[in-house]
Motif scaffolding. Structure first.
Motif, PDB file in Angstrom:
ATOM      1  N   LEU A 178       0.899  -1.337   0.017  1.00  0.00           N
ATOM      2  CA  LEU A 178       0.027   0.060   0.039  1.00  0.00           C
ATOM      3  C   LEU A 178       0.979   1.223   0.113  1.00  0.00           C
ATOM      4  CD1 LEU A 178      -2.293  -1.199   2.729  1.00  0.00           C
ATOM      5  CD2 LEU A 178      -3.164  -0.504   0.493  1.00  0.00           C
ATOM      6  N   LYS A 179       0.799   2.432  -0.915  1.00  0.00           N
ATOM      7  CA  LYS A 179       1.612   3.259  -0.820  1.00  0.00           C
ATOM      8  C   LYS A 179       0.970   4.390  -0.422  1.00  0.00           C
ATOM      9  CE  LYS A 179       4.592   1.466  -3.987  1.00  0.00           C
ATOM     10  NZ  LYS A 179       3.766   0.173  -4.460  1.00  0.00           N
ATOM     11  N   PRO A 180       1.504   5.309   0.620  1.00  0.00           N
ATOM     12  CA  PRO A 180       0.935   6.446   1.295  1.00  0.00           C
ATOM     13  C   PRO A 180       0.851   7.493   0.292  1.00  0.00           C
ATOM     14  CG  PRO A 180       3.175   6.042   2.011  1.00  0.00           C
ATOM     15  CD  PRO A 180       2.887   4.856   1.103  1.00  0.00           C
ATOM     16  N   SER A 181      -0.137   8.478   0.184  1.00  0.00           N
ATOM     17  CA  SER A 181       0.135   9.724  -0.598  1.00  0.00           C
ATOM     18  C   SER A 181       0.969  10.722   0.225  1.00  0.00           C
ATOM     19  CB  SER A 181      -1.472  10.096  -1.057  1.00  0.00           C
ATOM     20  OG  SER A 181      -2.294   9.836  -0.061  1.00  0.00           O
ATOM     21  N   PRO A 182       1.222  11.749  -0.434  1.00  0.00           N
ATOM     22  CA  PRO A 182       2.267  12.774  -0.095  1.00  0.00           C
ATOM     23  C   PRO A 182       1.489  13.407   1.256  1.00  0.00           C
ATOM     24  CG  PRO A 182       2.354  12.976  -2.310  1.00  0.00           C
ATOM     25  CD  PRO A 182       1.165  11.895  -2.013  1.00  0.00           C
ATOM     26  N   THR A 183       2.414  13.656   2.207  1.00  0.00           N
ATOM     27  CA  THR A 183       2.008  14.052   3.599  1.00  0.00           C
ATOM     28  C   THR A 183       1.297  15.581   3.318  1.00  0.00           C
ATOM     29  OG1 THR A 183       3.494  13.021   4.404  1.00  0.00           O
ATOM     30  CG2 THR A 183       2.619  14.926   5.803  1.00  0.00           C
ATOM     31  N   ARG A 184       0.085  15.827   3.817  1.00  0.00           N
ATOM     32  CA  ARG A 184      -0.358  17.362   3.555  1.00  0.00           C
ATOM     33  C   ARG A 184       0.196  18.258   4.943  1.00  0.00           C
ATOM     34  NH1 ARG A 184      -4.846  14.063   2.071  1.00  0.00           N
ATOM     35  NH2 ARG A 184      -5.039  13.762   4.239  1.00  0.00           N
ATOM     36  N   ASP A 185       0.698  19.387   4.619  1.00  0.00           N
ATOM     37  CA  ASP A 185       1.289  20.149   5.788  1.00  0.00           C
ATOM     38  C   ASP A 185       0.245  20.714   6.820  1.00  0.00           C
ATOM     39  OD1 ASP A 185       3.616  20.521   5.023  1.00  0.00           O
ATOM     40  OD2 ASP A 185       3.533  22.588   4.164  1.00  0.00           O
ATOM     41  N   GLY A 186       0.382  20.347   7.837  1.00  0.00           N
ATOM     42  CA  GLY A 186      -0.324  20.516   9.243  1.00  0.00           C
ATOM     43  C   GLY A 186      -1.326  19.572   9.378  1.00  0.00           C
ATOM     44  N   GLU A 187      -1.718  18.818   8.572  1.00  0.00           N
ATOM     45  CA  GLU A 187      -2.876  17.724   8.629  1.00  0.00           C
ATOM     46  C   GLU A 187      -2.195  16.342   8.997  1.00  0.00           C
ATOM     47  OE1 GLU A 187      -6.024  17.115   5.675  1.00  0.00           O
ATOM     48  OE2 GLU A 187      -5.552  19.425   4.901  1.00  0.00           O
ATOM     49  N   MET A 355      -3.644   9.351  19.901  1.00  0.00           N
ATOM     50  CA  MET A 355      -3.572  10.234  19.066  1.00  0.00           C
ATOM     51  C   MET A 355      -2.921  11.851  19.276  1.00  0.00           C
ATOM     52  SD  MET A 355      -5.208   9.404  15.275  1.00  0.00           S
ATOM     53  CE  MET A 355      -6.875   9.991  15.745  1.00  0.00           C
ATOM     54  N   ARG A 356      -3.942  12.114  20.239  1.00  0.00           N
ATOM     55  CA  ARG A 356      -3.535  13.574  20.968  1.00  0.00           C
ATOM     56  C   ARG A 356      -2.270  13.356  21.590  1.00  0.00           C
ATOM     57  NH1 ARG A 356      -9.002  13.442  21.973  1.00  0.00           N
ATOM     58  NH2 ARG A 356      -8.825  12.836  24.015  1.00  0.00           N
ATOM     59  N   SER A 357      -2.220  12.483  22.526  1.00  0.00           N
ATOM     60  CA  SER A 357      -0.843  12.292  23.346  1.00  0.00           C
ATOM     61  C   SER A 357       0.268  12.248  22.399  1.00  0.00           C
ATOM     62  CB  SER A 357      -1.152  11.078  24.284  1.00  0.00           C
ATOM     63  OG  SER A 357      -2.200  11.229  25.154  1.00  0.00           O
ATOM     64  N   LEU A 358       0.266  11.354  21.586  1.00  0.00           N
ATOM     65  CA  LEU A 358       1.476  11.095  20.764  1.00  0.00           C
ATOM     66  C   LEU A 358       2.046  12.497  19.964  1.00  0.00           C
ATOM     67  CD1 LEU A 358       0.794   7.676  18.942  1.00  0.00           C
ATOM     68  CD2 LEU A 358       2.263   7.955  20.842  1.00  0.00           C
ATOM     69  N   GLN A 359       1.024  13.126  19.494  1.00  0.00           N
ATOM     70  CA  GLN A 359       1.303  14.640  18.861  1.00  0.00           C
ATOM     71  C   GLN A 359       2.196  15.518  19.686  1.00  0.00           C
ATOM     72  OE1 GLN A 359      -1.615  16.042  16.087  1.00  0.00           O
ATOM     73  NE2 GLN A 359      -2.971  14.490  17.367  1.00  0.00           N
ATOM     74  N   SER A 360       1.868  15.410  21.422  1.00  0.00           N
ATOM     75  CA  SER A 360       2.525  16.142  22.222  1.00  0.00           C
ATOM     76  C   SER A 360       4.079  16.069  22.172  1.00  0.00           C
ATOM     77  CB  SER A 360       1.802  15.890  23.593  1.00  0.00           C
ATOM     78  OG  SER A 360       2.442  14.829  24.086  1.00  0.00           O
ATOM     79  N   VAL A 361       4.467  15.093  21.660  1.00  0.00           N
ATOM     80  CA  VAL A 361       6.116  15.020  21.479  1.00  0.00           C
ATOM     81  C   VAL A 361       6.437  14.975  20.190  1.00  0.00           C
ATOM     82  CG1 VAL A 361       6.399  13.509  23.680  1.00  0.00           C
ATOM     83  CG2 VAL A 361       6.157  12.399  21.439  1.00  0.00           C
ATOM     84  N   GLY A 362       5.791  15.191  19.194  1.00  0.00           N
ATOM     85  CA  GLY A 362       6.224  15.440  17.966  1.00  0.00           C
ATOM     86  C   GLY A 362       5.992  14.296  17.067  1.00  0.00           C
ATOM     87  N   LEU A 363       5.413  13.141  17.452  1.00  0.00           N
ATOM     88  CA  LEU A 363       5.116  11.918  16.537  1.00  0.00           C
ATOM     89  C   LEU A 363       3.762  12.630  15.801  1.00  0.00           C
ATOM     90  CD1 LEU A 363       5.551   9.359  19.442  1.00  0.00           C
ATOM     91  CD2 LEU A 363       6.888   9.609  17.327  1.00  0.00           C
ATOM     92  N   ARG A 364       3.648  11.909  14.629  1.00  0.00           N
ATOM     93  CA  ARG A 364       2.584  11.907  13.607  1.00  0.00           C
ATOM     94  C   ARG A 364       1.836  10.792  13.333  1.00  0.00           C
ATOM     95  NH1 ARG A 364       2.214  16.387   9.896  1.00  0.00           N
ATOM     96  NH2 ARG A 364       1.300  15.022   8.709  1.00  0.00           N
TER      97      ARG A 364
END
Ligand SMILES: Cc1ncc(COP(=O)(O)O)c(C=O)c1O
Length: 458
Positions: A178-187, A355-364
């Motif tokens: 499965l191929k990811p499509s390019p990342t969208r900024d900020g989303e 998901m919210r918690s992971l974002q707090s340390v810069g994970l996406r």
């Protein structure tokens, strides 16, 4: 061990004692201890390493919040626990063997429950097989259908046992990513953006293709294949006369209004699909190890052959507990009182929390549409990371997870283990998190992440 060997040898050469005993004994020891013959069957070549053993061990140390392994750390619903108690303390005959292919009340309820969902008349004796978990169902399916030299198409990232199970049956795994499509900024990215390239998928089908394994909702990505994607897979399977092994163990856990579609329910697909489910995943009781396979008689009869020549039948009491749990669930199906509804809602809340918690340390995190899992991108943290120990050929995510367990007290699974060796290097910057965890575990995770965030600074 040495003493036992000596005792056996002495027993065997006893009658020779006093004649050429000295020589015979030496020969016997020599043969036993060096064993010139190859011990393991060739089908085990290359499949002896299992990454789970290592990562589960690392995550089971004290004070590690284990978000790696896929099991709920909260109790099953009360009705399922009671059903288990009834099975253990009720009819004493439930201590005995039952019908080989499944305890009749279980095969009956599976047939009626899934018959409605799949739009099929399911015969409990011919179209159902109860197995040792979905793992057992997969193994039985591979053994029954895959022959020496047959090709099996596996969609990456994949539940890692599909590859060794194909190999053990003598088959050849053919991978398509499965191929990811390019990342969208900020989303945040969604796993729905990870798609199959239809041309590439079609190119994987050959005259040797025997089966395609489809996992929806998927582990580790959490992808729920859309009807259009399933139609593409279905038409290729039909065009090339290929069996579809549909691993649907997470079918009740679908989020954000997405719909789980069983590929067996598409026109023409029942006849070439094995649909696999798990009571462990369904009723939050992974230790029960009850699974099942549903499918047409022409396929199931071969799985029956494997089953009757290996396991023969699964424990009766756990089957009885699953039967009673399904009977209860059938009465509440689709209503707010249904466990499937409540479990789905609770899991979606846990998913959002994690998901919210992971974002707090810069994970996406990549938003999962279903399953117990999400994968999260670790590349943005790379610049802030120390040099990670580990062999140079060890994938980055694997070194990252080991570092995270040791230094941050958080257990996860590197996503590269869900890829074939040639593709691993392209997908070595994701880790898998299981979010189907108790509130107290999520709070413990938050504490660790908060500490990590403080250490990272602004
Ligand atoms: C996709 C998938 N299939 C099958 C299984 C095995 O299920 P069971 O525990 O019923 O053997 C798992 C377990 O993690 C899984 O993730």
């Amino acid at each position: 061990m040495f003493k036992n060997v000596a005792a056996i040898c002495l027993h065997l050469v006893g009658p020779l004692w006093g004649k050429k005993t000295g020589a015979s004994l030496t020969q016997c020891f020599h043969q036993t201890l060096t064993m010139a013959k190859r011990l393991q069957a060739r089908r085990l070549d290359g499949i002896d390493y299992n990454p789970w053993v290592e990562f589960i061990k690392l995550s089971s140390e004290d004070d590690i919040v284990n978000l790696g392994q896929g099991f709920p750390d909260f109790p099953p619903p009360a009705f399922a626990v009671e059903a288990f108690q009834h099975a253990v303390s009720g009819d004493f005959m439930l201590n005995q063997y039952t019908t080989a292919f499944g305890y009749p009340p279980l095969t009956r309820i599976l047939a009626s429950f899934f018959g409605k969902l799949l739009g099929q008349e399911i015969n409990p004796r011919k179209n159902v097989l109860v197995t040792m978990g979905a793992y057992g169902a997969l193994f039985t399916a591979f053994q029954a259908l895959v022959d020496e030299g047959d090709e099996v198409i596996i969609i990456e990232p994949f539940f890692d046992c599909y590859e060794p199970m194909t190999l053990m049956a003598g088959g050849r795994p053919v991978f398509v990513s499965l191929k990811p499509s390019p990342t969208r900024d900020g989303e945040l990215d969604s796993c729905s953006d990870w798609q199959l390239d239809p041309v590439e998928l079609a190119s994987k089908f050959t005259s040797r293709t025997k089966a395609l394994i489809l996992n929806t909702p998927s582990n580790p990505l959490g992808k729920v294949f859309s009807r259009a994607e399933l139609e593409l897979v279905a038409s290729l399977c039909q065009q090339h006369d290929v069996v579809c092994i549909a691993d649907e163990v997470y079918q009740w856990l679908v989020y954000d209004g997405y719909q789980h579609v069983s590929i067996a329910s598409l026109p023409g697909m029942w006849d070439r699909t094995l649909t696999i489910g798990s009571a462990g995943k369904t009723f939050s009781a992974t230790g029960w190890k009850v699974g099942w396979v549903l499918g047409p008689g022409r396929l199931l009869k071969h799985l029956h052959t494997v089953h009757q020549n290996s396991i023969f039948h699964c424990p009766t009491q756990t089957q009885a507990a699953v039967a009673e749990s399904f009977e209860r669930e059938q009465l509440h199906f689709g209503q707010p009182s249904s466990y499937f509804v409540q479990f789905q809602q609770a899991s979606q809340r846990s998913r959002d929390h994690v998901m919210r918690s992971l974002q707090s340390v810069g994970l996406r995190p990549i938003i999962p549409q279903g399953s117990y899992f999400l994968i999260t991108d670790i590349s943005e943290l790379k610049s802030k990371m120390p040099d990670l120990p580990g062999a140079t050929d060890e994938p980055y995510d694997s070194r990252f997870v080991k570092w995270m367990i040791k230094n941050k007290g958080l257990g996860a699974i590197p996503v590269s283990i869900f890829y074939s060796a040639p593709h691993r290097k392209h997908f070595d910057h994701y880790i898998r998190i299981c979010f189907v965890k108790d509130e107290s575990t999520l709070q413990a995770m938050d504490k660790k992440l908060q500490k990590w965030k403080d250490e990272l600074g602004p």
